[in-house]
Enzyme design. Sequence first.
Site, PDB file in Angstrom:
ATOM      1  N   TYR A 147      24.884 -15.886  37.503  1.00  0.00           N
ATOM      2  CA  TYR A 147      23.786 -15.219  38.199  1.00  0.00           C
ATOM      3  C   TYR A 147      23.729 -15.596  39.687  1.00  0.00           C
ATOM      4  O   TYR A 147      22.741 -15.318  40.360  1.00  0.00           O
ATOM      5  CB  TYR A 147      22.458 -15.567  37.519  1.00  0.00           C
ATOM      6  CG  TYR A 147      22.369 -15.074  36.090  1.00  0.00           C
ATOM      7  CD1 TYR A 147      22.447 -13.709  35.807  1.00  0.00           C
ATOM      8  CD2 TYR A 147      22.213 -15.952  35.018  1.00  0.00           C
ATOM      9  CE1 TYR A 147      22.378 -13.244  34.497  1.00  0.00           C
ATOM     10  CE2 TYR A 147      22.142 -15.497  33.712  1.00  0.00           C
ATOM     11  CZ  TYR A 147      22.219 -14.138  33.453  1.00  0.00           C
ATOM     12  OH  TYR A 147      22.146 -13.681  32.158  1.00  0.00           O
ATOM     13  N   ASP A 208      23.940 -22.960  26.352  1.00  0.00           N
ATOM     14  CA  ASP A 208      25.348 -23.142  25.961  1.00  0.00           C
ATOM     15  C   ASP A 208      26.013 -24.247  26.758  1.00  0.00           C
ATOM     16  O   ASP A 208      26.819 -25.003  26.234  1.00  0.00           O
ATOM     17  CB  ASP A 208      26.117 -21.835  26.169  1.00  0.00           C
ATOM     18  CG  ASP A 208      25.635 -20.766  25.225  1.00  0.00           C
ATOM     19  OD1 ASP A 208      26.150 -20.685  24.109  1.00  0.00           O
ATOM     20  OD2 ASP A 208      24.710 -20.021  25.597  1.00  0.00           O
ATOM     21  N   HIS A 447      32.692 -15.477  36.281  1.00  0.00           N
ATOM     22  CA  HIS A 447      31.988 -14.526  35.440  1.00  0.00           C
ATOM     23  C   HIS A 447      30.643 -14.143  36.024  1.00  0.00           C
ATOM     24  O   HIS A 447      30.064 -14.871  36.829  1.00  0.00           O
ATOM     25  CB  HIS A 447      31.840 -15.038  34.006  1.00  0.00           C
ATOM     26  CG  HIS A 447      31.086 -16.316  33.880  1.00  0.00           C
ATOM     27  ND1 HIS A 447      29.775 -16.382  33.491  1.00  0.00           N
ATOM     28  CD2 HIS A 447      31.468 -17.586  34.100  1.00  0.00           C
ATOM     29  CE1 HIS A 447      29.380 -17.647  33.471  1.00  0.00           C
ATOM     30  NE2 HIS A 447      30.381 -18.400  33.842  1.00  0.00           N
ATOM     31  N   TYR A 528      16.948  -8.791  31.538  1.00  0.00           N
ATOM     32  CA  TYR A 528      15.971  -9.887  31.489  1.00  0.00           C
ATOM     33  C   TYR A 528      16.168 -10.856  32.644  1.00  0.00           C
ATOM     34  O   TYR A 528      15.299 -11.674  32.924  1.00  0.00           O
ATOM     35  CB  TYR A 528      16.063 -10.623  30.146  1.00  0.00           C
ATOM     36  CG  TYR A 528      16.930 -11.870  30.089  1.00  0.00           C
ATOM     37  CD1 TYR A 528      18.318 -11.788  30.025  1.00  0.00           C
ATOM     38  CD2 TYR A 528      16.364 -13.138  30.083  1.00  0.00           C
ATOM     39  CE1 TYR A 528      19.101 -12.927  29.959  1.00  0.00           C
ATOM     40  CE2 TYR A 528      17.144 -14.289  30.024  1.00  0.00           C
ATOM     41  CZ  TYR A 528      18.510 -14.177  29.956  1.00  0.00           C
ATOM     42  OH  TYR A 528      19.286 -15.311  29.901  1.00  0.00           O
ATOM     43  N   ARG A 529      17.320 -10.733  33.329  1.00  0.00           N
ATOM     44  CA  ARG A 529      17.714 -11.726  34.336  1.00  0.00           C
ATOM     45  C   ARG A 529      18.958 -11.164  34.990  1.00  0.00           C
ATOM     46  O   ARG A 529      19.709 -10.422  34.359  1.00  0.00           O
ATOM     47  CB  ARG A 529      18.044 -12.999  33.572  1.00  0.00           C
ATOM     48  CG  ARG A 529      18.396 -14.217  34.371  1.00  0.00           C
ATOM     49  CD  ARG A 529      18.675 -15.337  33.371  1.00  0.00           C
ATOM     50  NE  ARG A 529      19.040 -16.586  33.978  1.00  0.00           N
ATOM     51  CZ  ARG A 529      19.479 -17.632  33.304  1.00  0.00           C
ATOM     52  NH1 ARG A 529      19.611 -17.564  31.988  1.00  0.00           N
ATOM     53  NH2 ARG A 529      19.785 -18.750  33.903  1.00  0.00           N
TER      54      ARG A 529
HETATM   55  C1  EUG Z   1      24.454 -16.684  27.736  1.00  0.00           C
HETATM   56  C2  EUG Z   1      24.793 -16.423  29.035  1.00  0.00           C
HETATM   57  C3  EUG Z   1      23.825 -15.973  29.898  1.00  0.00           C
HETATM   58  C4  EUG Z   1      22.526 -15.802  29.451  1.00  0.00           C
HETATM   59  C5  EUG Z   1      22.191 -16.082  28.154  1.00  0.00           C
HETATM   60  C6  EUG Z   1      23.162 -16.526  27.313  1.00  0.00           C
HETATM   61  C7  EUG Z   1      25.443 -17.116  26.772  1.00  0.00           C
HETATM   62  C8  EUG Z   1      26.742 -16.871  26.864  1.00  0.00           C
HETATM   63  C9  EUG Z   1      25.231 -15.928  31.818  1.00  0.00           C
HETATM   64  O1  EUG Z   1      24.047 -15.659  31.193  1.00  0.00           O
HETATM   65  O2  EUG Z   1      21.589 -15.334  30.317  1.00  0.00           O
HETATM   66  C10 EUG Z   1      27.674 -17.212  25.810  1.00  0.00           C
END
Ligand code: EUG
Length: 602
Positions: A147, A208, A447, A528-529
Amino acid sequence: MSATDEAQSQIPTLPASHSGIPTYLLEKAQRAKQAVFDTRTKGRNQRQRLPVVPQGIERDVFMQALSELKDELGEENVEINDKPLVDGWYMEHPNTHDMMTILDEEELVASAVVYPGSVEEVQKIVAWANKYLVPIFPISMGRNLGYGGAAPRVRGSVTIDLGRRMNKIIDINPEDYTCLVEPGVSFYALYEALKERGYDHMWVDTPDLGGGSIIGNTVDRGVGYTPYGDHWACHSGMEVVLPTGEVIRTGMGGLPGNNTWQCFPYGFGPYSDGIFSQSNFGIVTKMGMTLMPNPGGYESFMYTFPREEDLAPLIEIIRPLRIAQILENVAQLRHVAQSVAVLGRPRSEFYTGSGPVPFSILHEAASKSPIGDHTWAYYGMSYGPPEIRAHKLALVDSSFRKIPGARKIDPSTLPADDYFFSRDKIAAGIPDIHELRWVNWTPNGSHIAFSPVSPIRGTDATALFKLGKELHDKYNIDFFPAFIVGLREMHLIVEIVFDRANQTKKKEALDCLRELVHEAAKLGYGEYRTHLVLMDQVAGTYSWNEGAVGKFNEKLKDALDPNSILAPGRCGIWGRRYRGRGWEMGLGKEESEGHGVGVGFP
Ligand code: EUG
C-alpha cells in the site's frame, strides 16, 4: 551502502532494534533475505540527489527551516534525504520512499526524515510545519506493504518516523487483557514481550507478516487471523496530536485518572476514533489494544477443493458457519496460484512464456506439492479444549464435504516447512515471515494490492473472481486471489506481483489496478484499503449523493488542518491549499504532483 553490503548486512533483531526480528524467526528471515537478493537484478539508485523540496517553499528557506528543526530535535534526529535511495527488503526497509514502487522511484520520496522522541517533540514538528507550510507525513514503522510502505503521497514531504524513538510498550495489563503501545511497537515485539513476562494467558493477533506497527496496521484497518482479526474493532483508546498541535485522548482517555481507557473504547459523546483511521486528521502517538484470552487449545485445519466453480457453493457454506462463529477465525481461502507461488520458487521455474502462467501448469505444480492438486485451499482454526473443538470441527467437516472432491489435509503428511504451519502459527497469534516467499515470483519482486470487500456470498465471490481474472489476462498478469473472511464480509485480496525494474510490467500493473477499481465500482464493489497511487481513485468511487462523504471529509480536513500540512492527499483527502491544482491521480493522470499549493490560512 554497496549492493553486497546491503545483501550481507546483519538482520536487526529484537530487542536491539524496535523494528528487528525475534530470534525464533532469524534463520527463516535470513533465508527470506537471501531469496530476495538472489533474484535482485535492479541496478542501484545512482542519482546524485539534492533533497526534493516540497512545492510551496523556496529551497533556501526550506534548508533554513530544516536546520531550525535540527536545533529543536537534535542534529541526529533530522535526516536529509540527499543520498541514493536504497530499497533494502522487508526487515531492513527504507523510510525515504516506497521500496516496491509502482511509479518512477523518485516520485513518492521524502525530502527528510525526522525522529521525534516524545509527544512534545511531535507537537514541535507540527508547529514547525505550520510555520513553514511544509507537508509532513507520519509513519509508525513504514511497513505498509502493498500500500506504499513508508512513502509520502506528496513528493518532498518531511516524513515523521514515529517508531524509531517512540517504541515503548507502555502497559500490558494481565487482568484486563489489554495493552497500551507507541507507534514503534511491532506485532513481533508485543508477542515477545508477552512471552518474556510469562503472560501465557494472553494472545496477540498478528497479520501475515508480523514486522509492522500495531498502531500503523490498526489505523489503516488491517487484518489478522485469530478471532480478534479485525484490529480496528479490537483497539480501545488513542492519543492523537492534531494538525494544529493540540493533543487529545479519545474515549475514556478524556477523563483524568480513569482506569478504563483500554477497556471501554467509547467514553462519552461523539466517538472520534474513526476519523483518525485511514485519514490525515491527526498523528496517533498511543493506542490501546485488547488481547485475546488463550483459548486453552487450538487446532488448524485445511481443506482443498478441486474446481474453480466450487467457489460459489463453498462461500455459501462458509457464510452461516462464519456468522455463527463455528468458523471462528478470520480465515483465508486461497487460489492454487498462491499455493504454488508461496512455495517460494520463481515463476520462471514453472513457465517461461510471456502471458500469465496457464492454470494447467499451476495444477501440475500443485499436484507435485505436498498438499496435492486443488483450485481452492481453506485455512482455518478451531479454538478451545478438544471436546469443545470436536463439535465445531465435525460441523465444518460435514459441511465442507458437501463439495464433491473436498479433501481434508492431514498435517502429519506435510513437511515441517510447509506453508500450512505458518498459517497454523498465525491463527494462534504467533507472528511469522513465511508469507514473503511469493514475492520472489518475479525478479525484483514487488507487490501492490487490489482489495475489494463484499458480503460472504457465492455470487459476489464469483463476480469478483471473474472480473479479476479477465483483467489480469488482459494485462498479462498472473492472478493471485485470496478471500479473507471476516464476520459478515470478506476482503478479496488480489496481489499483483511485479518486477519493479521493468517499466512495462509496472505500467501493466497500474493500468490493470485502475481498471479493476473502476470496473469493480461499476458492479458496486469498493476497496477497504489501498495504495497511495490509487487513493484518489478509490475515494472517488465512494461517490453517493454527488460525493457527499468526500466533501464531508474535506470540511473536517480544513477545520482540523487549516494549513493542509498533514499527509496531504492521504486516503484521497486534500486540504484547501492543494485542492483544484491537479494533485489527484487517476486514469490518464499518473503524475503524483500538482501545480503548486496555495498560501497559508493563518
Ligand atoms: C493480505 C494482504 C493485504 C491485506 C490483507 C491481507 C494478505 C495477503 C497487502 O494487503 O490488506 C496474503
